[in-house]
Design an enzyme around this catalytic site. Sequence first.
Site, short mmCIF file in Angstrom:
data_model
loop_
_atom_site.label_atom_id
_atom_site.label_comp_id
_atom_site.label_asym_id
_atom_site.label_seq_id
_atom_site.Cartn_x
_atom_site.Cartn_y
_atom_site.Cartn_z
N ASN A 15 45.87 -7.82 97.62
CA ASN A 15 44.94 -9.01 97.12
C ASN A 15 45.58 -9.78 96.16
OD1 ASN A 15 44.97 -6.68 95.16
ND2 ASN A 15 42.81 -7.71 94.01
N GLY A 53 44.85 0.18 93.65
CA GLY A 53 44.43 -0.10 95.22
C GLY A 53 42.84 0.83 94.69
N SER A 54 42.36 1.35 95.83
CA SER A 54 40.97 1.68 95.56
C SER A 54 41.71 2.96 94.98
CB SER A 54 40.50 2.20 96.74
OG SER A 54 41.33 2.76 97.68
N THR A 55 40.09 3.43 94.01
CA THR A 55 39.62 4.68 93.44
C THR A 55 40.20 6.05 94.73
OG1 THR A 55 38.38 3.84 92.00
CG2 THR A 55 38.88 6.22 92.41
N VAL A 76 41.83 5.77 97.47
CA VAL A 76 43.30 5.91 98.33
C VAL A 76 44.61 6.79 96.53
CG1 VAL A 76 45.63 4.92 98.80
CG2 VAL A 76 43.18 4.38 99.74
N GLY A 77 43.63 6.01 95.71
CA GLY A 77 44.06 6.77 93.77
C GLY A 77 44.18 7.86 93.93
N GLU A 132 46.82 1.65 88.73
CA GLU A 132 45.06 1.22 88.46
C GLU A 132 44.08 0.80 89.71
OE1 GLU A 132 43.67 -3.27 89.16
OE2 GLU A 132 46.23 -3.72 87.78
N CYS A 145 40.50 -6.67 90.96
CA CYS A 145 40.13 -5.34 90.10
C CYS A 145 39.06 -5.29 89.18
CB CYS A 145 41.00 -4.34 90.33
SG CYS A 145 42.30 -5.28 89.38
#
Length: 488
Positions: A152, A229-231, A233-234, A251, A285
């Site tokens: 993004n 990235g996304s929660t 995947v995180g 993040e 985000c």
Amino acid sequence: MNTQFDKLFINGEWVKGSSENMIPNKNPFNNIELGSIQAANKEDLDTAYKSAQKAQESWAKELPQVKREVMEKAVEVVENNQELIIDWLIKESGSTYMKAAGEVKVSINSMKEAATYPYRMEGKILPSQVPGKENRVYREPLGVVGVISPWNFPFHLAVRSIATALATGNGVVVKPATHTPVTGGLLFASIFEEAGLPKGLLNVVVGKGSEIGDDIVAHPIPRLISFTGSTEVGRGIGALAGKNLKKTALELGGNNVFIVLDDADLDQAVESALFGKFYHQGQICMSINRIMVHKEMYDKFVKTFVSRVKELNTGDPSDKTTQIGPLIDQNQVDRILKDIEISKEQGAEVVLGGNADENLLYPTVMTHVTNSMPIAKNEIFGPVAAIIPFEDDDEAIRLANEHPYGLSGAVHSSSIERATNLAHQVKTGMIHINDEPVNDEPHMPFGGEKDSGLGRFNGEWALEEFTTVKWVAVQNKRRDYGPFIEKK
């Protein structure tokens, strides 16, 4: 500066990937193919990490002025190639010209901050409880850092980790998102190559997550994994890193609230909401996820806000007047439209938009939204404004904290004390008074709480993340160990 981005960058060389997979690179606005890249496999990744490890040994010992000179030269390269970078951001990530230019500007500022780090690797001399002992604390590089960059804000969210890691004496391996292999990775190989960075210190591997995603985290060489990235995947990265006893800087997703109190300046609140919601199509985000407006202001806010949203230009991001460009792919459009439909079934009303043309999702405003609807509960990551009424400050705080995210936010009020008091009670890593939540300054701590991540980027806080400390105790005179070693 190299501008042919069809290869990987490993050990200072542009090389073809060894995987059988190809990574197509498409413009999200018109689906025109920008090129394709032979992907990296596990052997390529291993070579990249070993190259970074070997090069880092001498880089860690390099004089601070040498490191700073390389970082300053990299800034100069970016400044001299701004239009090239902007063009790639437009055609690869669907950025509007305004967003792309803004991203390059904030990236330059981030790199300038990183250029100060070689002279900020400070240690300490501390007293000791032992006679004749001196306690020294040295700040040192971690070694090698793995960077997984998003699609993004690919240029900025990659460089804030790459530049910080290099400036603090680390080696780096970058895996960019497959949607943005150039702006999230390969551009930096070209930039730092021209800046004179020693070979092997920066490596860029473009590859599928299914092929090298786990290995970039689990490989034994990197000591820190930096991921934006996304929660979802995180969580997986955090678990894998924890299993292998690695540090993480994560993040992750946000469900950011924009709270308008009953004494707010209406026009100021509306303008802030427009930017905070629709900048880069809401694919940030920090973007506003829930606009929460006091019931006494609700109708006036909705009327004014809708009239301003209607004025936004939607279309080709290469047109400098465009304010709303495409989402990154059709999957994102379909996901958001599904959340809109379910929320409508639960009582929400679409008062503007709600339609799409391929990857273009038109600016959408929804009212009668409750906190439990998908359009409020899920991270939207798109140009949909969900407006929720509330009764009083206590309800605003309760609603704000009801979901498990805590990245950014904003509160609008004519009373700074009232707004600040409320802001303190919102469980989030960042929050802004009489502004919008999309803020990032290179010297301020950037990061979230709860499901929005771990750690902080920028300034002295990034120094903490990307380095470690070593205690060296110096015994200046012979120590008395007491009766344990008394001679018989």
